[in-house]
Design an enzyme around this catalytic site. Structure first.
Site, short mmCIF file in Angstrom:
data_model
loop_
_atom_site.label_atom_id
_atom_site.label_comp_id
_atom_site.label_asym_id
_atom_site.label_seq_id
_atom_site.Cartn_x
_atom_site.Cartn_y
_atom_site.Cartn_z
N HIS A 1 21.62 -32.74 70.88
CA HIS A 1 20.28 -33.08 71.37
C HIS A 1 20.23 -34.43 72.07
CE1 HIS A 1 18.57 -30.20 68.07
NE2 HIS A 1 19.07 -29.55 69.10
N CYS B 1 16.37 -38.98 89.67
CA CYS B 1 17.76 -38.92 90.19
C CYS B 1 18.77 -38.67 89.07
CB CYS B 1 18.09 -40.24 90.91
SG CYS B 1 18.30 -41.62 89.78
N CYS C 1 13.23 -46.32 87.13
CA CYS C 1 14.58 -46.39 87.72
C CYS C 1 14.50 -47.13 89.05
CB CYS C 1 15.05 -44.95 87.93
SG CYS C 1 16.56 -44.77 88.86
N CYS D 1 15.26 -46.03 91.71
CA CYS D 1 14.78 -45.09 92.76
C CYS D 1 13.28 -44.87 92.64
CB CYS D 1 15.52 -43.74 92.61
SG CYS D 1 14.83 -42.72 91.28
N GLY E 1 22.06 -31.66 55.68
CA GLY E 1 20.81 -32.37 55.97
C GLY E 1 20.04 -31.81 57.15
N THR E 2 19.98 -30.46 57.23
CA THR E 2 19.17 -29.87 58.30
C THR E 2 18.30 -28.75 57.74
OG1 THR E 2 19.16 -28.84 60.49
CG2 THR E 2 21.00 -28.27 59.04
N ASN F 1 21.87 -30.03 51.02
CA ASN F 1 20.50 -30.28 51.47
C ASN F 1 19.61 -30.54 50.25
OD1 ASN F 1 19.24 -30.33 54.17
ND2 ASN F 1 17.73 -29.02 53.16
N GLU G 1 16.60 -29.47 49.94
CA GLU G 1 15.72 -28.32 49.66
C GLU G 1 16.39 -27.05 50.20
OE1 GLU G 1 12.32 -29.19 52.15
OE2 GLU G 1 13.53 -28.94 53.95
C1 BV8 Z 1 16.24 -24.30 73.86
C2 BV8 Z 1 14.24 -34.08 70.28
C3 BV8 Z 1 16.51 -22.75 75.61
C4 BV8 Z 1 15.22 -35.12 70.20
C5 BV8 Z 1 14.36 -32.02 69.08
C6 BV8 Z 1 10.83 -19.23 68.68
C7 BV8 Z 1 11.84 -18.83 67.82
C8 BV8 Z 1 13.10 -19.43 67.86
C9 BV8 Z 1 13.37 -20.46 68.77
C10 BV8 Z 1 12.34 -20.84 69.59
C11 BV8 Z 1 11.09 -20.24 69.57
N1 BV8 Z 1 10.32 -20.85 70.49
C12 BV8 Z 1 11.04 -21.82 71.13
C13 BV8 Z 1 12.27 -21.81 70.59
C14 BV8 Z 1 13.37 -22.66 70.94
C15 BV8 Z 1 13.17 -24.03 70.29
C16 BV8 Z 1 13.11 -23.91 68.80
O1 BV8 Z 1 14.11 -23.71 68.14
N2 BV8 Z 1 11.89 -24.06 68.24
C17 BV8 Z 1 11.76 -23.93 66.79
C18 BV8 Z 1 11.09 -25.16 66.21
C19 BV8 Z 1 10.97 -22.67 66.51
N3 BV8 Z 1 14.38 -24.74 70.67
C20 BV8 Z 1 14.40 -25.39 71.85
O2 BV8 Z 1 13.45 -25.50 72.58
C21 BV8 Z 1 15.76 -25.97 72.21
N4 BV8 Z 1 16.05 -25.57 73.57
O3 BV8 Z 1 16.18 -23.41 73.04
O4 BV8 Z 1 16.48 -24.10 75.19
C22 BV8 Z 1 15.09 -22.41 75.88
C23 BV8 Z 1 14.53 -22.88 77.04
C24 BV8 Z 1 13.21 -22.53 77.31
C25 BV8 Z 1 12.46 -21.76 76.40
C26 BV8 Z 1 13.05 -21.32 75.21
C27 BV8 Z 1 14.38 -21.65 74.95
C28 BV8 Z 1 15.72 -27.49 72.15
C29 BV8 Z 1 15.76 -27.92 70.71
C30 BV8 Z 1 15.86 -29.44 70.64
C31 BV8 Z 1 14.50 -29.98 70.39
N5 BV8 Z 1 14.59 -31.42 70.20
N6 BV8 Z 1 14.19 -33.32 69.03
C32 BV8 Z 1 14.66 -36.15 69.26
O5 BV8 Z 1 13.65 -36.80 69.63
O6 BV8 Z 1 15.23 -36.27 68.17
S1 BV8 Z 1 14.21 -31.12 67.65
C33 BV8 Z 1 14.35 -32.09 66.26
O7 BV8 Z 1 14.55 -31.17 65.19
C34 BV8 Z 1 15.54 -33.02 66.22
O8 BV8 Z 1 16.39 -32.95 67.34
C35 BV8 Z 1 16.31 -32.55 64.99
O9 BV8 Z 1 17.63 -32.74 65.18
C36 BV8 Z 1 15.94 -31.14 64.96
C37 BV8 Z 1 16.22 -30.43 63.68
O10 BV8 Z 1 15.59 -31.12 62.62
P1 BV8 Z 1 16.54 -31.52 61.38
O11 BV8 Z 1 17.65 -32.37 61.90
O12 BV8 Z 1 16.90 -30.30 60.63
O13 BV8 Z 1 15.58 -32.45 60.56
P2 BV8 Z 1 14.41 -32.00 59.56
O14 BV8 Z 1 13.57 -33.20 59.27
O15 BV8 Z 1 13.77 -30.75 60.06
O16 BV8 Z 1 15.19 -31.59 58.22
C38 BV8 Z 1 15.91 -32.56 57.49
C39 BV8 Z 1 16.49 -31.85 56.29
O17 BV8 Z 1 17.29 -32.79 55.57
C40 BV8 Z 1 15.42 -31.36 55.32
O18 BV8 Z 1 15.72 -30.01 54.97
C41 BV8 Z 1 15.56 -32.29 54.10
O19 BV8 Z 1 15.36 -31.59 52.90
C42 BV8 Z 1 17.00 -32.71 54.20
N7 BV8 Z 1 17.26 -34.04 53.65
C43 BV8 Z 1 16.46 -35.14 53.67
N8 BV8 Z 1 17.11 -36.18 53.11
C44 BV8 Z 1 18.35 -35.73 52.74
C45 BV8 Z 1 18.45 -34.37 53.09
N9 BV8 Z 1 19.55 -33.65 52.84
C46 BV8 Z 1 20.59 -34.27 52.25
N10 BV8 Z 1 20.57 -35.57 51.88
C47 BV8 Z 1 19.47 -36.32 52.12
N11 BV8 Z 1 19.48 -37.62 51.73
ZN ZN Z 2 16.32 -42.64 89.57
#
Ligand code: BV8
Ligand code: ZN
Length: 241
Positions: A117, A128, A146, A148, A185-186, A211, A213
């Site tokens: 990501h 650009c 930028c 540009c 952790g996802t 994880n 949860e």
């Molecule tokens: C794409 C930006 C093609 C960067 C992020 C319907 C169904 C299925 C998919 C889709 C749908 N509609 C749209 C989609 C596609 C969509 C998607 O998946 N949506 C989901 C939400 C339904 N995906 C996209 O759009 C991706 N692109 O598919 O392109 C396309 C093109 C056009 C149209 C359709 C498709 C792009 C996905 C990237 C989005 N960008 N962030 C930033 O600012 O960071 S997403 C964001 O969530 C982050 O990037 C992060 O990495 C990601 C996942 O979250 P997690 O890392 O899992 O974090 P979270 O807080 O959720 O969970 C943490 C976990 O850790 C918890 O479970 C917790 O219990 C645990 N935890 C906490 N502490 C600890 C721990 N575990 C262990 N130890 C600890 N100490």
């Molecule tokens: Zn530029």
């Protein structure tokens, strides 16, 4: 306590692939997305992590990313990141794939990190496409631009945007070819990253989840450990070495 089966499987593993999410950085002080004090609580994803929201309100999106950059500047990798650095040299072949944009794996010393990501430490011009790492802090400006004249955005992947082609191809290949897969952790709700553990499982890998949860992976993981990655991962490394 680390299950004996995990250690036995890991000891004979040849290709290990790891997928990390925000949870691995939580113990460093980086808020996760969907936890109780998660980043999304204050703002809603659709308002922030997508291109239209950015073009509609670049100031708000920059406010959010600068808030996150400031946190990341002040924190450091935790024992979970360092344990993965040790694993990198322990296993014959080790692939680290992260959804995180905080760069903490690299700062801990992990060498070949696949960033699905993008990385919050880089800016990209919407016009650009030039990548820059200077003037990351806005110093008074509302939105950096930028040379540009185009708006600069954080070089991260937003919802609805394609992941970097080389990153996702490497991730698919590493998930298909591994015999041991860690999901750490996802919440496993964001695709295509969340499909990687499924691909590994379908290709016969031993899948281990660490994880706090249960997640959609829990139902098919061979072992799912409820615990903090900063505690569990060093225990695994200790049991292996
Ligand atoms: C794409 C930006 C093609 C960067 C992020 C319907 C169904 C299925 C998919 C889709 C749908 N509609 C749209 C989609 C596609 C969509 C998607 O998946 N949506 C989901 C939400 C339904 N995906 C996209 O759009 C991706 N692109 O598919 O392109 C396309 C093109 C056009 C149209 C359709 C498709 C792009 C996905 C990237 C989005 N960008 N962030 C930033 O600012 O960071 S997403 C964001 O969530 C982050 O990037 C992060 O990495 C990601 C996942 O979250 P997690 O890392 O899992 O974090 P979270 O807080 O959720 O969970 C943490 C976990 O850790 C918890 O479970 C917790 O219990 C645990 N935890 C906490 N502490 C600890 C721990 N575990 C262990 N130890 C600890 N100490
Ligand atoms: Zn530029």
């Amino acid at each position: 306590m680390i299950p004996l089966e995990l250690i036995e499987q890991a000891k004979s593993a040849q290709v290990v692939t790891v997928l990390t999410g925000a949870g691995i950085s939580a113990e460093s002080g980086v808020p996760t997305f969907r936890g109780e004090n998660g980043l999304w609580k204050k703002f809603r994803p659709q308002e922030l992590a997508n291109f239209d929201a950015f073009m509609r309100n670049p100031e708000l999106v920059w406010e959010w990313y600068n808030y996150r950059r400031k946190i990341i500047e002040q924190i450091s990798p935790n024992p979970g990141h360092f344990a993965l650095v040790e694993m990198e040299s322990y296993f014959p072949q080790f692939n680290l794939i992260t959804q995180n944009v905080d760069g903490l794996h690299q700062r801990a010393g992990s060498r070949n990190v696949v960033e699905l990501h993008g990385n919050i430490g880089r800016n990209r011009c919407v016009k650009c496409n030039r990548i820059s790492t200077e003037n990351l802090s806005l110093n008074g400006q509302k939105v950096p631009t930028c040379e540009c004249g185009g708006l600069l955005r954080p070089d991260v992947v937003w919802f609805g945007e394609l992941l970097p082609e080389d990153a996702i191809q490497k991730a698919f290949q590493a998930s298909k070819s591994c015999d041991f897969f860690f999901s750490i952790g996802t919440s496993a709700v964001v695709y295509p990253a969340a499909s990687l553990p499924e691909i590994a499982k379908q290709n016969g890998a031993f899948v281990v989840e660490i994880n706090l949860e249960p997640t959609p992976i829990t139902s098919f993981a061979d072992i799912s450990i409820r615990g903090k990655s900063g505690i569990v991962l060093p225990q695994i490394v200790k049991a292996l070495t």
